[in-house]
Scaffold this active site. Structure first.
Site, mmCIF file in Angstrom:
data_model
loop_
_atom_site.group_PDB
_atom_site.id
_atom_site.type_symbol
_atom_site.label_atom_id
_atom_site.label_comp_id
_atom_site.label_asym_id
_atom_site.label_seq_id
_atom_site.Cartn_x
_atom_site.Cartn_y
_atom_site.Cartn_z
ATOM 1 N N CYS A 325 -2.557 -5.322 -8.460
ATOM 2 C CA CYS A 325 -2.258 -6.752 -8.460
ATOM 3 C C CYS A 325 -1.531 -7.188 -7.202
ATOM 4 O O CYS A 325 -0.970 -8.271 -7.136
ATOM 5 C CB CYS A 325 -1.473 -7.147 -9.702
ATOM 6 S SG CYS A 325 -0.164 -6.056 -10.192
ATOM 7 N N ASP A 326 -1.581 -6.366 -6.155
ATOM 8 C CA ASP A 326 -1.014 -6.696 -4.856
ATOM 9 C C ASP A 326 -2.100 -7.327 -3.996
ATOM 10 O O ASP A 326 -3.166 -6.739 -3.797
ATOM 11 C CB ASP A 326 -0.482 -5.422 -4.198
ATOM 12 C CG ASP A 326 0.291 -5.678 -2.918
ATOM 13 O OD1 ASP A 326 0.123 -6.772 -2.337
ATOM 14 O OD2 ASP A 326 1.038 -4.793 -2.491
#
Length: 383
Positions: A325-326
């Site tokens: 989720c970066d």
């Protein structure tokens, strides 16, 4: 859920897809290719070949290289030394990290009996001798000029020539055997960089005027990717000619990594979502694909459908995101893939043997822990 320790062997990538139908990434190892690369290096390089273990330390890779004739290993940590020694008890390991902790030195000397140690500073020489004694070979690493290499490795390690002369003299004075080493940089695109570095090493050797056990010309031998890369034979010829022209009368060592293993492995990923020209896959920069971004590398790719056939459609550029989720988890280069590619299809990244499986972090809980062996030379996809 797969078991990483289980030995999984297949006849092709298509066989992997048919038998596993993986929604997780799969790291594919081709031992036949690795053995062939090892034989080419052992037979072609004018000296002793050390595999740079850091490049890919997986046991499948280490065993295949050993079967291809590699008996010497460039190791940088106790973990690497232990892994190589456990798999190949007769292997000769060299502690080639220029900065070593005392605990690691104690284990290397007392447990594993290593006799070759790299240094590039007087304090490190003091440390090594205080732990390992003087019945060892001190390999002084010199800094070399930055050439046409993707990574400049002299920015961090390597003594300037004057300091290298002092280190050689001091090591010899204290009773150690002496040697010289350098590294022209990873993915070096100019064979002449080795001649330049060997000339510098010869000047240092002449000024120090101490006997040398060997000259280690390091790594830097490139993989093809999509670059203008000279043939490997050109590198061997330049090194052999420089040795003769410069009057270097000691054995040569080399520490190839990338050129030995790059095309011996691939990473099979799956598309989990498509948003227009953006593809979201299950491996990325925190996994096995970090060097694609860091080195601006452009490995070959191919798309495979759920049925195991090639995905249809004209080729077009896609941006590829990894699974975390970066938002940094994205490959900078666009990849050209069939326009009909979609969720559930697979993308195989070729030339992924180097700096891939050994560099993944497990960030966000995503990790490539299914490693398979595939027999044959990857006839279905020639990178």
């Amino acid at each position: 859920m797969t078991t990483p320790s289980r030995q999984l062997r297949f006849s092709s990538v298509a066989d992997v897809i048919q038998r596993l139908n993986p929604s997780y990434p799969v790291f594919c190892v081709f031992p036949d290719i690795l053995r062939a690369r090892a034989r080419a290096f052992v037979e072609g390089f004018p000296g002793t070949v050390l595999y740079a273990t850091k490049c890919n330390p997986h046991p499948y890779v280490l065993k295949a290289l050993a079967e291809g004739g590699i008996e010497h290993f460039d190791t940088a940590s106790i973990s690497e030394i232990a892994k190589v020694t456990e798999l190949m008890p007769e292997a000769h390991c060299y502690f080639n990290h220029p900065v070593k902790g005392r605990g690691a030195l104690e284990a290397a000397a007392d447990v594993y009996g290593l006799t070759d140690y790299v240094v590039d500073h007087l304090d490190e020489l003091d440390k090594v001798i205080s732990v390992a004694g003087t019945d060892i070979t001190i390999e002084v690493r010199i800094a070399t000029p930055k050439g046409k290499a993707v990574y400049d490795l002299s920015a961090k390690f390597g003594a300037p020539p004057d300091e290298a002369v002092t280190l050689l003299k001091e090591a010899r004075k204290r009773g150690c055997r002496t040697a010289l080493a350098f590294h022209v940089g990873s993915q070096c695109l100019d064979p002449d960089a080795f001649r330049v570095a060997m000339s510098l090493a010869k000047r240092v050797s002449d000024e120090a005027n101490v006997p040398l056990e060997y000259l280690d010309v390091g790594g830097g031998f490139p993989a093809i990717y999509k670059m203008n890369v000279p043939p490997l034979r050109d590198y061997f010829d330049v090194i052999e000619k420089a040795k003769a022209d410069l009057g270097i009368g000691v054995p040569l060592l080399a520490e190839p990594g990338r050129a030995l293993v790059a095309d011996g492995c691939s990473v099979l990923t799956q598309v989990h979502l498509r948003k227009g020209d953006d593809l979201y896959i299950n491996d990325g920069i925190y996994g096995c694909l970090s060097e694609i971004r860091d080195g601006d590398l452009d490995p070959p790719v191919r798309a495979v459908s759920r049925s195991g056939e090639a995905v249809s459609g004209e080729s077009r550029p896609f941006r590829i995101f990894g699974p975390t989720c970066d938002s940094l988890d994205v490959l900078k280069l666009p990849f050209h893939l069939p326009e009909d590619i979609g969720e559930g299809d697979w993308i195989e990244f070729g030339l992924m043997g180097a700096y891939s499986i050994g560099m993944q972090t497990g960030f966000n809980g995503f990790v490539t822990d299914t490693i398979v062996r595939i027999d044959g030379m990857h006839e279905e996809f020639v990178f």
